[in-house]
Design a protein around this motif. Sequence first.
Motif, PDB file in Angstrom:
ATOM      1  N   ASP A 106       3.092  13.014  -9.141  1.00 32.57           N
ATOM      2  CA  ASP A 106       3.308  11.834  -9.979  1.00 32.57           C
ATOM      3  C   ASP A 106       1.970  11.266 -10.468  1.00 32.57           C
ATOM      4  O   ASP A 106       1.142  10.808  -9.671  1.00 32.57           O
ATOM      5  CB  ASP A 106       4.064  10.771  -9.186  1.00 32.57           C
ATOM      6  N   ASN A 107       1.761  11.261 -11.785  1.00 30.75           N
ATOM      7  CA  ASN A 107       0.491  10.793 -12.359  1.00 30.75           C
ATOM      8  C   ASN A 107       0.272   9.302 -12.165  1.00 30.75           C
ATOM      9  O   ASN A 107      -0.875   8.840 -12.160  1.00 30.75           O
ATOM     10  CB  ASN A 107       0.442  11.122 -13.857  1.00 30.75           C
ATOM     11  N   THR A 108       1.348   8.538 -12.005  1.00 29.07           N
ATOM     12  CA  THR A 108       1.195   7.091 -11.838  1.00 29.07           C
ATOM     13  C   THR A 108       0.577   6.727 -10.486  1.00 29.07           C
ATOM     14  O   THR A 108       0.130   5.599 -10.295  1.00 29.07           O
ATOM     15  CB  THR A 108       2.563   6.383 -11.968  1.00 29.07           C
ATOM     16  N   LEU A 109       0.560   7.668  -9.563  1.00 27.78           N
ATOM     17  CA  LEU A 109       0.006   7.418  -8.230  1.00 27.78           C
ATOM     18  C   LEU A 109      -1.413   7.953  -8.077  1.00 27.78           C
ATOM     19  O   LEU A 109      -1.937   7.986  -6.961  1.00 27.78           O
ATOM     20  CB  LEU A 109       0.908   8.050  -7.155  1.00 27.78           C
ATOM     21  N   HIS A 110      -2.028   8.356  -9.164  1.00 25.33           N
ATOM     22  CA  HIS A 110      -3.388   8.891  -9.103  1.00 25.33           C
ATOM     23  C   HIS A 110      -4.405   7.751  -9.158  1.00 25.33           C
ATOM     24  O   HIS A 110      -5.182   7.614 -10.107  1.00 25.33           O
ATOM     25  CB  HIS A 110      -3.618   9.895 -10.235  1.00 25.33           C
ATOM     26  N   PHE A 136      -6.248   7.985  -0.803  1.00 24.97           N
ATOM     27  CA  PHE A 136      -6.516   7.862   0.636  1.00 24.97           C
ATOM     28  C   PHE A 136      -5.249   8.122   1.458  1.00 24.97           C
ATOM     29  O   PHE A 136      -5.323   8.691   2.553  1.00 24.97           O
ATOM     30  CB  PHE A 136      -7.077   6.477   0.953  1.00 24.97           C
ATOM     31  N   LEU A 137      -4.088   7.711   0.942  1.00 24.34           N
ATOM     32  CA  LEU A 137      -2.839   7.977   1.652  1.00 24.34           C
ATOM     33  C   LEU A 137      -2.568   9.481   1.735  1.00 24.34           C
ATOM     34  O   LEU A 137      -2.067   9.976   2.751  1.00 24.34           O
ATOM     35  CB  LEU A 137      -1.671   7.272   0.957  1.00 24.34           C
ATOM     36  N   THR A 138      -2.908  10.214   0.672  1.00 21.02           N
ATOM     37  CA  THR A 138      -2.765  11.665   0.698  1.00 21.02           C
ATOM     38  C   THR A 138      -3.692  12.283   1.739  1.00 21.02           C
ATOM     39  O   THR A 138      -3.306  13.179   2.491  1.00 21.02           O
ATOM     40  CB  THR A 138      -3.081  12.264  -0.686  1.00 21.02           C
ATOM     41  N   GLU A 163      -9.965  10.645  11.394  1.00 23.45           N
ATOM     42  CA  GLU A 163      -8.966   9.598  11.143  1.00 23.45           C
ATOM     43  C   GLU A 163      -9.529   8.215  11.410  1.00 23.45           C
ATOM     44  O   GLU A 163      -9.192   7.255  10.695  1.00 23.45           O
ATOM     45  CB  GLU A 163      -7.715   9.839  11.997  1.00 23.45           C
ATOM     46  N   CYS A 164     -10.386   8.082  12.423  1.00 24.20           N
ATOM     47  CA  CYS A 164     -11.028   6.790  12.696  1.00 24.20           C
ATOM     48  C   CYS A 164     -11.751   6.270  11.459  1.00 24.20           C
ATOM     49  O   CYS A 164     -11.591   5.105  11.052  1.00 24.20           O
ATOM     50  CB  CYS A 164     -12.024   6.923  13.847  1.00 24.20           C
ATOM     51  N   PHE A 165     -12.540   7.127  10.842  1.00 25.37           N
ATOM     52  CA  PHE A 165     -13.333   6.709   9.686  1.00 25.37           C
ATOM     53  C   PHE A 165     -12.483   6.605   8.420  1.00 25.37           C
ATOM     54  O   PHE A 165     -12.771   5.771   7.550  1.00 25.37           O
ATOM     55  CB  PHE A 165     -14.503   7.668   9.485  1.00 25.37           C
ATOM     56  N   LEU A 166     -11.459   7.422   8.309  1.00 25.61           N
ATOM     57  CA  LEU A 166     -10.594   7.342   7.138  1.00 25.61           C
ATOM     58  C   LEU A 166      -9.810   6.032   7.128  1.00 25.61           C
ATOM     59  O   LEU A 166      -9.632   5.407   6.071  1.00 25.61           O
ATOM     60  CB  LEU A 166      -9.636   8.535   7.093  1.00 25.61           C
ATOM     61  N   LEU A 167      -9.337   5.594   8.285  1.00 20.03           N
ATOM     62  CA  LEU A 167      -8.627   4.317   8.372  1.00 20.03           C
ATOM     63  C   LEU A 167      -9.548   3.157   7.984  1.00 20.03           C
ATOM     64  O   LEU A 167      -9.124   2.193   7.340  1.00 20.03           O
ATOM     65  CB  LEU A 167      -8.072   4.114   9.781  1.00 20.03           C
ATOM     66  N   ARG A 207     -15.997   8.933  -7.582  1.00 18.68           N
ATOM     67  CA  ARG A 207     -17.097   9.439  -6.749  1.00 18.68           C
ATOM     68  C   ARG A 207     -17.132   8.757  -5.385  1.00 18.68           C
ATOM     69  O   ARG A 207     -17.287   9.410  -4.361  1.00 18.68           O
ATOM     70  CB  ARG A 207     -18.420   9.220  -7.484  1.00 18.68           C
ATOM     71  N   CYS A 208     -16.965   7.424  -5.386  1.00 19.39           N
ATOM     72  CA  CYS A 208     -16.981   6.670  -4.125  1.00 19.39           C
ATOM     73  C   CYS A 208     -15.828   7.099  -3.219  1.00 19.39           C
ATOM     74  O   CYS A 208     -16.007   7.284  -2.014  1.00 19.39           O
ATOM     75  CB  CYS A 208     -16.896   5.176  -4.420  1.00 19.39           C
ATOM     76  N   CYS A 209     -14.638   7.266  -3.793  1.00 21.61           N
ATOM     77  CA  CYS A 209     -13.464   7.670  -3.007  1.00 21.61           C
ATOM     78  C   CYS A 209     -13.682   9.040  -2.357  1.00 21.61           C
ATOM     79  O   CYS A 209     -13.392   9.236  -1.177  1.00 21.61           O
ATOM     80  CB  CYS A 209     -12.218   7.708  -3.893  1.00 21.61           C
ATOM     81  N   HIS A 210     -14.196   9.977  -3.132  1.00 19.63           N
ATOM     82  CA  HIS A 210     -14.436  11.318  -2.603  1.00 19.63           C
ATOM     83  C   HIS A 210     -15.545  11.310  -1.545  1.00 19.63           C
ATOM     84  O   HIS A 210     -15.477  12.060  -0.562  1.00 19.63           O
ATOM     85  CB  HIS A 210     -14.791  12.282  -3.734  1.00 19.63           C
TER      86      HIS A 210
END
Length: 290
Positions: free
Chosen positions: A13-17, A23-25, A72-76, A100-103
């Motif tokens: 779904d493109n609306t969720l990009h 991060f949920l993915t 998972e600690c750092f991802l949360l 870039r920041c997200c990646h």
Amino acid sequence: MANIVIALIVNVDNTLHIPMYFFLTQLSCLDICYLSVIVPKILENLMVGTIGISKLGCAMQMFFFLFFGVAECFLLAAMSFDRYTAICKPLHYATIMNGRCCHQLAGGSWVTGLLASAIVTSLMPQLTFCGPNEIDHFFCDFMPLVKLSCSDTHWIELVTFILASLLTVPPFLLTLISYVYISNTVLRIPSSTGRHKAFSTCSSHLTVVTLFYGTLIIVYLVPKAHILGDLNKVFSVCYTVLTPLVNPLIYSLRNNNVKKALRTSVNKYRIFNKTYSASCQLLSETETSD
């Protein structure tokens, strides 16, 4: 299955990009890996009745458990920073949380987990095992393995304690601070319905995060935690099985956008199936008449 569905829906779904669902993915993929390291072996032992694991299997299980657990600690923590930026700094959100920041945040979580796991696992060859080979646990965790060693383990326990402190406490504090700022912002929302909705979401997230970090800290950082005995195994179930199980329910499946995208995808699948079935039937009738 829920984690797989979330990963597929967000990618389709493109609306969720957007950063939140990115991060949920990442969390869903991480939870799939995290559960796959421990749960299948537990189920095999329960079903077959022969409880055992090879030395190589034990080493690999410990390595990947630490890898995905630290990640998972750092991802949360990264996810809490994303929510803080979205709610407390909405005008700067697109600038701060760019692709870039997200990646970098997601990649940094995975790399940190890999490095931490490699360091801890590299300590194992320093241990000498000359006694019983029964681990008093339901999976190959580091501390139960250390207790089996007949060599001096004080320096290894010290290194592990320092690493555990650095890898759990700062992300947990960052998450708590983020939610404190989020709560202050939510309190200024004029609509009571909006406040209630925001608090419901934040409280659910914070409950799961506290359960995950809290049980980790009790098991790895509380002095003389081994006195708790079998209670430590209950705490271990919380961060190895329970938290990855409820993450998709708390973070994603209660989200209206995810539910809407899921319904849309299901409807598209039904329409495709009906169209495909009708085409096949028409083709069959044509071939029969010919």
